[in-house]
Design a protein around this motif. Structure first.
Motif, mmCIF file in Angstrom:
data_model
loop_
_atom_site.group_PDB
_atom_site.id
_atom_site.type_symbol
_atom_site.label_atom_id
_atom_site.label_comp_id
_atom_site.label_asym_id
_atom_site.label_seq_id
_atom_site.Cartn_x
_atom_site.Cartn_y
_atom_site.Cartn_z
ATOM 1 N N ALA A 1 0.748 -1.299 0.013
ATOM 2 C CA ALA A 1 -0.121 0.115 -0.037
ATOM 3 C C ALA A 1 0.805 1.179 0.070
ATOM 4 N N VAL A 2 1.839 1.144 0.788
ATOM 5 C CA VAL A 2 2.923 2.421 0.952
ATOM 6 C C VAL A 2 3.499 2.474 -0.379
ATOM 7 N N ALA A 3 3.826 1.656 -1.147
ATOM 8 C CA ALA A 3 4.750 1.613 -2.568
ATOM 9 C C ALA A 3 3.509 2.165 -3.615
ATOM 10 N N GLN A 4 2.218 1.619 -3.471
ATOM 11 C CA GLN A 4 1.692 2.141 -4.451
ATOM 12 C C GLN A 4 0.810 3.405 -4.427
ATOM 13 N N LEU A 5 0.477 3.780 -3.147
ATOM 14 C CA LEU A 5 0.091 5.203 -2.915
ATOM 15 C C LEU A 5 1.300 6.192 -2.508
ATOM 16 N N GLY A 6 2.459 5.740 -2.746
ATOM 17 C CA GLY A 6 3.493 7.004 -2.492
ATOM 18 C C GLY A 6 3.605 7.711 -1.429
ATOM 19 N N ARG A 7 3.193 7.061 -0.170
ATOM 20 C CA ARG A 7 2.889 7.942 1.166
ATOM 21 C C ARG A 7 3.018 6.735 2.111
ATOM 22 N N THR B 1 -4.812 6.218 -9.106
ATOM 23 C CA THR B 1 -6.111 5.252 -9.929
ATOM 24 C C THR B 1 -5.546 3.943 -10.624
ATOM 25 N N GLU B 2 -4.150 3.852 -10.741
ATOM 26 C CA GLU B 2 -3.733 2.758 -11.512
ATOM 27 C C GLU B 2 -2.329 2.304 -10.487
#
Length: 133
Positions: free
Chosen positions: A40-46, A121-122
């Motif tokens: 989740a951290v890697a995907q959302l960048g935070r 979104t991706e």
């Protein structure tokens, strides 16, 4: 949405066993949640994300000392403040299902812990969002 798949492998060691000599369910859930949070951290960048919800857990079969497990994650949905993953755990040698979990929902939060829009979104296959690229 392009499909994102992430696989992690874990050995079941003596310190992971319950009183019956099988993998302790709480240890497996710890592994599942920790790796899901990293995704989740890697995907959302935070780094400011929290586990909001886990759907019904289905412990299908036991895992024993020495078993090699594969935790297979997929990004299934992005919401305005959330993202959802699924996780399937199986024995890497036998292919037997150990655990299925259809939904793990993470929410992006601000400093006060309130949900905040993340704008994603991706899915991505790397950590470029963490690095600001």
């Amino acid at each position: 949405m392009s499909e994102y798949r992430h696989i992690v492998r874990k050995w079941v060691k003596p310190e992971d066993l319950n009183q019956h000599g099988a993998l302790f369910g709480g240890r497996l859930l710890q592994w599942v949640d920790e790796e899901a949070a990293i995704i989740a951290v890697a995907q959302l960048g935070r780094i400011d994300v929290v586990t909001r919800h886990m759907s019904e857990l289905n412990f299908v079969s036991r895992a024993d000392r020495g078993d090699l497990l594969e935790l297979d994650y997929r990004v299934t949905r992005f919401g305005r403040t959330s993202m959802t993953l699924s996780c399937h755990v199986e024995n890497a040698v036998t292919g037997a299902a150990v655990l299925t979990l259809d939904e793990i929902v993470f929410v992006s939060v601000d400093e006060a812990g309130a949900p905040v829009a993340h704008g994603i979104t991706e899915s991505t296959s790397g950590t470029e969002r963490l690095r600001g690229r």
